[in-house]
Design a protein around this motif. Sequence first.
Motif, PDB file in Angstrom:
ATOM      1  N   ALA A   1      -3.247  -9.239   8.778  1.00  0.00           N
ATOM      2  CA  ALA A   1      -3.281 -10.292   7.724  1.00  0.00           C
ATOM      3  C   ALA A   1      -4.766  -9.915   6.825  1.00  0.00           C
ATOM      4  CB  ALA A   1      -3.444 -11.493   8.390  1.00  0.00           C
ATOM      5  N   GLY A   2      -4.552 -10.119   5.344  1.00  0.00           N
ATOM      6  CA  GLY A   2      -5.650 -10.016   4.581  1.00  0.00           C
ATOM      7  C   GLY A   2      -5.877  -8.686   4.151  1.00  0.00           C
TER       8      GLY A   2
ATOM      9  N   PHE B   1       5.322  -7.075   5.159  1.00  0.00           N
ATOM     10  CA  PHE B   1       3.697  -7.320   4.661  1.00  0.00           C
ATOM     11  C   PHE B   1       3.796  -9.000   4.359  1.00  0.00           C
ATOM     12  CE2 PHE B   1       3.470  -2.951   2.904  1.00  0.00           C
ATOM     13  CZ  PHE B   1       3.282  -2.193   3.806  1.00  0.00           C
ATOM     14  N   LEU B   2       4.874  -9.443   3.663  1.00  0.00           N
ATOM     15  CA  LEU B   2       4.931 -10.787   3.441  1.00  0.00           C
ATOM     16  C   LEU B   2       4.894 -11.645   4.779  1.00  0.00           C
ATOM     17  CD1 LEU B   2       7.755 -11.009   0.587  1.00  0.00           C
ATOM     18  CD2 LEU B   2       5.261 -11.967   0.456  1.00  0.00           C
TER      19      LEU B   2
ATOM     20  N   ARG C   1       3.391 -10.902   7.530  1.00  0.00           N
ATOM     21  CA  ARG C   1       2.116 -10.634   8.142  1.00  0.00           C
ATOM     22  C   ARG C   1       0.987 -11.294   7.348  1.00  0.00           C
ATOM     23  NH1 ARG C   1       5.518  -6.963  10.170  1.00  0.00           N
ATOM     24  NH2 ARG C   1       5.338  -6.257  12.376  1.00  0.00           N
ATOM     25  N   ASN C   2       1.399 -11.624   6.168  1.00  0.00           N
ATOM     26  CA  ASN C   2       0.121 -12.271   5.161  1.00  0.00           C
ATOM     27  C   ASN C   2      -0.523 -11.246   4.977  1.00  0.00           C
ATOM     28  OD1 ASN C   2       0.961 -15.050   5.048  1.00  0.00           O
ATOM     29  ND2 ASN C   2       0.289 -15.189   7.347  1.00  0.00           N
ATOM     30  N   ILE C   3      -0.190  -9.725   4.547  1.00  0.00           N
ATOM     31  CA  ILE C   3      -0.821  -8.707   4.144  1.00  0.00           C
ATOM     32  C   ILE C   3      -0.887  -8.674   2.582  1.00  0.00           C
ATOM     33  CG2 ILE C   3      -0.778  -6.134   3.794  1.00  0.00           C
ATOM     34  CD1 ILE C   3       0.524  -6.231   6.948  1.00  0.00           C
ATOM     35  N   ARG C   4      -1.741  -8.595   1.788  1.00  0.00           N
ATOM     36  CA  ARG C   4      -1.711  -8.791   0.340  1.00  0.00           C
ATOM     37  C   ARG C   4      -1.137  -7.167  -0.116  1.00  0.00           C
ATOM     38  NH1 ARG C   4      -7.464  -9.573  -2.104  1.00  0.00           N
ATOM     39  NH2 ARG C   4      -6.297  -9.468  -3.976  1.00  0.00           N
ATOM     40  N   PHE C   5      -0.343  -7.373  -1.022  1.00  0.00           N
ATOM     41  CA  PHE C   5       0.334  -6.063  -1.196  1.00  0.00           C
ATOM     42  C   PHE C   5       0.570  -6.018  -2.936  1.00  0.00           C
ATOM     43  CE2 PHE C   5       3.997  -8.514  -0.685  1.00  0.00           C
ATOM     44  CZ  PHE C   5       4.879  -8.217  -1.561  1.00  0.00           C
ATOM     45  N   PHE C   6       0.524  -4.763  -3.216  1.00  0.00           N
ATOM     46  CA  PHE C   6       0.415  -4.365  -4.741  1.00  0.00           C
ATOM     47  C   PHE C   6       1.472  -3.347  -4.954  1.00  0.00           C
ATOM     48  CE2 PHE C   6      -3.544  -5.757  -3.336  1.00  0.00           C
ATOM     49  CZ  PHE C   6      -4.234  -6.619  -4.237  1.00  0.00           C
TER      50      PHE C   6
ATOM     51  N   ASP D   1       0.025  -7.369 -15.810  1.00  0.00           N
ATOM     52  CA  ASP D   1      -1.590  -7.646 -15.582  1.00  0.00           C
ATOM     53  C   ASP D   1      -2.174  -6.616 -14.346  1.00  0.00           C
ATOM     54  OD1 ASP D   1      -1.592  -9.510 -17.300  1.00  0.00           O
ATOM     55  OD2 ASP D   1      -1.144 -11.334 -15.964  1.00  0.00           O
ATOM     56  N   ASP D   2      -2.931  -5.871 -14.885  1.00  0.00           N
ATOM     57  CA  ASP D   2      -3.457  -5.103 -13.694  1.00  0.00           C
ATOM     58  C   ASP D   2      -4.263  -5.781 -12.796  1.00  0.00           C
ATOM     59  OD1 ASP D   2      -4.611  -3.018 -12.123  1.00  0.00           O
ATOM     60  OD2 ASP D   2      -5.196  -1.634 -13.860  1.00  0.00           O
ATOM     61  N   SER D   3      -4.132  -5.699 -11.585  1.00  0.00           N
ATOM     62  CA  SER D   3      -5.042  -6.627 -10.584  1.00  0.00           C
ATOM     63  C   SER D   3      -6.450  -5.984 -10.695  1.00  0.00           C
ATOM     64  CB  SER D   3      -4.586  -6.310  -9.153  1.00  0.00           C
ATOM     65  OG  SER D   3      -4.636  -4.847  -8.826  1.00  0.00           O
ATOM     66  N   GLY D   4      -6.908  -4.891 -11.038  1.00  0.00           N
ATOM     67  CA  GLY D   4      -8.069  -4.294 -11.072  1.00  0.00           C
ATOM     68  C   GLY D   4      -8.545  -4.071  -9.692  1.00  0.00           C
ATOM     69  N   GLU D   5      -7.816  -4.062  -8.573  1.00  0.00           N
ATOM     70  CA  GLU D   5      -8.026  -3.518  -7.359  1.00  0.00           C
ATOM     71  C   GLU D   5      -8.486  -2.159  -7.252  1.00  0.00           C
ATOM     72  OE1 GLU D   5      -9.490  -4.128  -3.978  1.00  0.00           O
ATOM     73  OE2 GLU D   5      -8.808  -5.792  -4.828  1.00  0.00           O
ATOM     74  N   LEU D   6      -9.386  -1.679  -6.572  1.00  0.00           N
ATOM     75  CA  LEU D   6      -9.679  -0.428  -6.640  1.00  0.00           C
ATOM     76  C   LEU D   6      -9.903   0.133  -4.974  1.00  0.00           C
ATOM     77  CD1 LEU D   6     -12.352   0.102  -9.241  1.00  0.00           C
ATOM     78  CD2 LEU D   6      -9.937   0.710  -9.417  1.00  0.00           C
ATOM     79  N   HIS D   7      -9.732  -0.914  -4.087  1.00  0.00           N
ATOM     80  CA  HIS D   7     -10.000  -0.631  -2.701  1.00  0.00           C
ATOM     81  C   HIS D   7      -8.795  -1.053  -2.057  1.00  0.00           C
ATOM     82  CE1 HIS D   7     -11.295   0.236   1.292  1.00  0.00           C
ATOM     83  NE2 HIS D   7     -10.650  -0.962   1.784  1.00  0.00           N
ATOM     84  N   PHE D   8      -7.719  -0.401  -1.356  1.00  0.00           N
ATOM     85  CA  PHE D   8      -6.703  -0.513  -0.635  1.00  0.00           C
ATOM     86  C   PHE D   8      -6.855  -0.014   0.758  1.00  0.00           C
ATOM     87  CE2 PHE D   8      -5.282   0.186  -4.974  1.00  0.00           C
ATOM     88  CZ  PHE D   8      -4.773  -1.152  -5.392  1.00  0.00           C
ATOM     89  N   ASP D   9      -6.449  -0.663   1.893  1.00  0.00           N
ATOM     90  CA  ASP D   9      -6.501  -0.304   2.981  1.00  0.00           C
ATOM     91  C   ASP D   9      -5.703   1.041   3.006  1.00  0.00           C
ATOM     92  OD1 ASP D   9      -8.312  -2.203   4.687  1.00  0.00           O
ATOM     93  OD2 ASP D   9      -7.213  -3.454   3.444  1.00  0.00           O
TER      94      ASP D   9
END
Length: 191
Positions: A41-42, A66-67, A69-74, A108-116
């Motif tokens: 999660a997270g 992922f849903l 397990r409450n994992i954020r996904f893109f 809308d681009d999330s702008g996220e650059l770090h993914f696990d």
Amino acid sequence: MLKAELRKIYMQKRKALSSDEALLLSEKILENFLNYFKPKAGQKVHVFIPIEKFNEINTWAFIDAFLYRNIRFFVPKVVADQLISVEINRDTAYETSGWGISEPLSNDDSGELHFDYVITPLLYSDSKGNRVGYGKGFYDAFFQSISPTSRKIGVNYFSPAEKIDDIWENDIPLDYLVTPTEVLSFFSGEE
């Protein structure tokens, strides 16, 4: 072998799979991914939505996991010839793109650059993590833009067999490959 040859061979192999075979193999790939990486999660995962007409790995099951397990996904979306990352939740609305991909309505681009983890589509990967995609270069450009600590994970029905002979300087290899039978690590920093 050259990428063009491998692209043709593995596209044919994938098309030869029945929908039941593809679904069963996709479930085994998901199981191997979950057992090996144990996402929590997270954490943040970037995952492609399958192009069904190309018989891609069914990543809808990944998204459901992922849903749960409450994992954020893109998910990726191509906007103005650039791959962006759109964050998804249970309420996300989708449309079908010109590629036949179910995509979020949002640009809308999330702008996220770090993914696990970045779960990456491909047609083929060799035993060094070099990959053959559809030849558009979207993922190589995307890999260059994200954090180098993001783990690039290819998923494929087939294990490596042939060497890719035409690797280019901008090609970025995978860190891992998950198949129905194994998880291969190409990551030099493996614990």
